[in-house]
Design an enzyme around this catalytic site. Structure first.
Site, PDB file in Angstrom:
ATOM      1  NE  ARG A  64      -3.254  -0.354   2.129  1.00  0.00           N
ATOM      2  CZ  ARG A  64      -2.707  -0.807   4.107  1.00  0.00           C
ATOM      3  NH1 ARG A  64      -2.685   0.219   4.201  1.00  0.00           N
ATOM      4  NH2 ARG A  64      -3.111  -1.336   4.028  1.00  0.00           N
ATOM      5  CE1 TYR A 118     -13.985  16.887 -15.473  1.00  0.00           C
ATOM      6  CE2 TYR A 118     -13.870  15.824 -12.641  1.00  0.00           C
ATOM      7  CZ  TYR A 118     -13.616  15.808 -14.073  1.00  0.00           C
ATOM      8  OH  TYR A 118     -13.455  14.715 -14.519  1.00  0.00           O
ATOM      9  CG  ASP A 190      -8.615  19.935 -11.442  1.00  0.00           C
ATOM     10  OD1 ASP A 190      -7.094  20.495 -12.102  1.00  0.00           O
ATOM     11  OD2 ASP A 190      -9.319  20.154 -11.500  1.00  0.00           O
ATOM     12  CE  LYS A 215      -9.341  14.456 -17.647  1.00  0.00           C
ATOM     13  NZ  LYS A 215      -9.383  15.259 -17.068  1.00  0.00           N
TER      14      LYS A 215
HETATM   15  C1  PLP Z   1     -10.580  15.134 -15.931  1.00  0.00           C
HETATM   16  C2  PLP Z   1     -10.594  16.133 -14.796  1.00  0.00           C
HETATM   17  C3  PLP Z   1     -10.566  15.219 -13.397  1.00  0.00           C
HETATM   18  C4  PLP Z   1     -10.356  14.625 -12.849  1.00  0.00           C
HETATM   19  O1  PLP Z   1      -9.011  13.323 -13.741  1.00  0.00           O
HETATM   20  P1  PLP Z   1      -9.985  11.904 -13.681  1.00  0.00           P
HETATM   21  O2  PLP Z   1      -8.310  11.529 -13.549  1.00  0.00           O
HETATM   22  O3  PLP Z   1     -10.722  11.764 -14.799  1.00  0.00           O
HETATM   23  O4  PLP Z   1     -10.861  11.828 -12.199  1.00  0.00           O
HETATM   24  C5  PLP Z   1     -10.311  16.910 -13.428  1.00  0.00           C
HETATM   25  N1  PLP Z   1     -10.076  17.968 -13.089  1.00  0.00           N
HETATM   26  C6  PLP Z   1     -10.096  18.179 -14.415  1.00  0.00           C
HETATM   27  C7  PLP Z   1      -9.850  19.731 -14.598  1.00  0.00           C
HETATM   28  C8  PLP Z   1     -10.757  17.183 -15.304  1.00  0.00           C
HETATM   29  O5  PLP Z   1     -10.515  17.483 -16.788  1.00  0.00           O
END
Ligand code: PLP
Length: 404
Positions: A64, A118, A190, A215
C-alpha cells in the site's frame, strides 16, 4: 550520478528525460521495472520491527505504500514541479481532489470554490464535503474583489482552476493565492490543463497543485491517475491522509504514466500549435460566436494567460452563433476524426458538448457580450493528427450542421 544531481539546472526536456530514474530504482535498465507486490519481505524480526517506525518515502514496508515504480513516478513529478517537496499519487484525478481537500478541511469549515470548477469538484462540495460538515461557497473566477469579500471566519481553503473547465476563464491565480495566504486560507489549484510545464503553480504562490494524470501525463487514453504536489508545509499532511484513506496506484499504471511523462513536452508543443491554428480558423467562421482559447490572441483571458503561463495544450472551447442544441449536436455527430467522449489530453482528438448554464452558481451563462441564443458550445481536445485534416473535418461538419 542520481537523477536530481544530473538534471538540476537543465531545461524542461532534459529534466523530463532524467526525472525519477534513480539508479537504485531502475537497476541497469532505462525504465524502472514494474514492481508488482503486496507483501514486502523482511530479513528478520528486527527489520520487521523497524518498518512501521520509519514511514519515509522510498522505503519498503507493504504494497500500500508503493514500491520503486510508484516512487519513481512521484519523484519525477516532484522534480517537474518547482517548489515541491513531494508528490502523492491517487487512483484518479477526482480522488486527488478529494484527498487534498480532505487533508486541509475540517467539519465547520467553509471551502471557497471557483464557479468554473470541474463539475465533479462542484458535486464533491455539495455531496461528500457537505456530508462531512464542510460548506462550499462559489465565487466568480474573474472577480478578485468578490473573492476577498467572500472570505469569512470559517473559510479555510480555496479551490482554484485556470483555465476553468469547459469555459476556459483564466483566473489571476498569483493574486488570488496571495489574498488567500494573507487571510490564512490554504490555496489549492486543479492544474490539469497546464500542468507544471505550462503553469508552475507552487512557484506562483499556490499551496497544493493537483493534476489528473489521466490527461497529459498518461497522454494515451489508457490509464486513470491523479497527483497532488506541495512544499514541506503540506506534502507530509497529504501523504498521511492518503495513507489513512488507503489510496494506492498500481505499478503497471505508474509505469505507463512514466512512459507518457517522457514525451509530454513534445506532445504539448504539437497540440498547442495545432490548437492555435484550429482556434484561429474557427474565430473567422460566421457560424462561431466566440472562441474560448486563452492561448489565442484576442480570446478572453489571453493577457493574463500570457503573463502567467509558460505553455499551453490542445484543449479549448467555442460557442455557435444562434445554434440550438440540435444543430450543435448535428455538428458533433458529423465529425469524423474527433471521437465523442469525456477526458482529453490523449494522442487522439475528442469533442464534447459545452452547456455550462446549469452548472453555474454565481456567474451567468452565456457571459456578457454574447446573445442569449449563443449558448451551445463544443469543447475540442486537439490530438496529434495533422491539423489540416482536423480543419477539413471541422469544415465538413459545419456544412453538415446546416442540413438536417
Ligand atoms: C478530467 C479532469 C479531472 C479528473 O480526472 P480523472 O482522472 O478523470 O478523475 C479533474 N480536473 C479536471 C480539470 C479534469 O479535466
Amino acid at each position: 550520478m542520481n537523477d536530481s544531481a544530473k538534471s538540476a539546472g537543465h531545461g524542461t526536456g532534459t529534466r523530463l528525460v532524467e526525472a525519477g530514474r534513480r539508479r537504485e530504482w531502475t537497476g541497469p535498465v532505462v525504465n524502472p521495472p514494474v514492481w508488482r507486490g503486496s507483501t514486502h519481505l523482511y530479513e528478520d524480526m528486527a527489520a520487521l520491527a523497524e518498518g512501521p517506525r520509519r514511514n519515509e518515502d522510498g522505503r519498503f514496508f507493504y504494497g500500500r505504500r508503493g514500491a520503486p515504480t510508484q516512487w519513481a513516478l512521484a519523484d519525477a513529478l516532484t522534480a517537474m514541479e518547482p517548489g515541491a517537496a513531494g508528490t502523492v499519487l491517487y487512483p484518479s484525478g477526482v480522488s486527488a481532489i478529494a484527498g487534498a481537500l480532505m487533508t486541509v478541511l475540517r467539519p465547520g469549515d467553509v471551502l471557497l470554490m471557483t464557479d468554473n470548477a470541474y463539475d465533479p469538484s462542484r458535486a464533491m462540495g455539495k455531496g461528500l464535503l457537505a456530508d462531512f460538515g464542510v460548506e462550499t461557497r462559489f465565487f466568480d473566477p474573474l472577480d478578485t474583489a468578490a473573492f476577498g469579500a467572500a472570505i469569512c471566519d470559517r473559510a479555510r481553503a480555496v479551490l482554484l482552476e485556470a483555465p476553468g473547465s469547459l469555459t476556459m476563464e483564466v483566473q489571476d491565480v498569483p493574486r488570488l493565492a496571495a489574498i488567500a495566504r494573507d487571510r490564512g486560507l490554504v490555496s489549492l489549484i486543479d492544474n490539469t490543463w497546464a500542468g507544471p510545464l505550462g503553469f508552475p503553480a507552487l512557484e506562483r504562490g499556490v499551496d497544493i497543485a493537483i493534476m489528473s494524470l489521466t490527461k497529459h501525463v498518461g497522454g494515451h487514453s489508457d490509464l486513470m491517475m491523479g497527483s497532488a504536489s506541495a512544499g514541506e508545509d503540506f506534502y507530509p499532511k497529504l501523504r498521511k491522509r492518503a495513507q489513512s484513506l488507503g489510496l494506492v496506484v498500481s505499478p503497471d499504471d505508474a509505469a505507463l504514466a512514466l512512459r507518457g511523462l517522457r514525451t509530454m513536452e513534445v506532445r504539448l508543443q504539437r497540440e498547442t500549435q495545432s490548437a492555435l491554428a484550429i482556434a484561429g480558423w474557427l474565430a473567422e467562421r460566421p457560424e462561431v460566436a466566440l472562441v474560448m482559447c486563452p492561448m489565442l490572441p484576442g480570446s478572453p483571458g489571453h493577457d493574463i494567460w500570457r503573463r502567467d503561463f509558460t505553455g499551453g495544450c490542445g484543449l479549448f472551447s467555442f460557442v455557435f452563433r444562434g445554434a440550438g442544441a440540435r444543430r450543435r449536436n448535428r455538428f458533433i455527430d458529423a465529425l469524423d476524426l474527433f471521437g465523442i467522449g469525456y477526458s482529453w489530453g490523449g494522442f487522439e482528438s475528442l469533442a464534447v458538448p459545452v452547456d455550462p448554464a446549469p452548472m453555474r452558481a454565481v456567474t451567468g451563462w452565456p457571459p456578457p457580450g454574447l446573445d442569449e441564443s449563443d449558448r451551445h458550445g463544443v469543447r475540442l481536445s486537439i490530438g496529434l493528427e495533422d491539423p489540416a485534416d482536423l480543419i477539413a473535418d471541422i469544415e465538413q461538419a459545419l456544412a453538415a450542421m446546416e442540413t438536417p
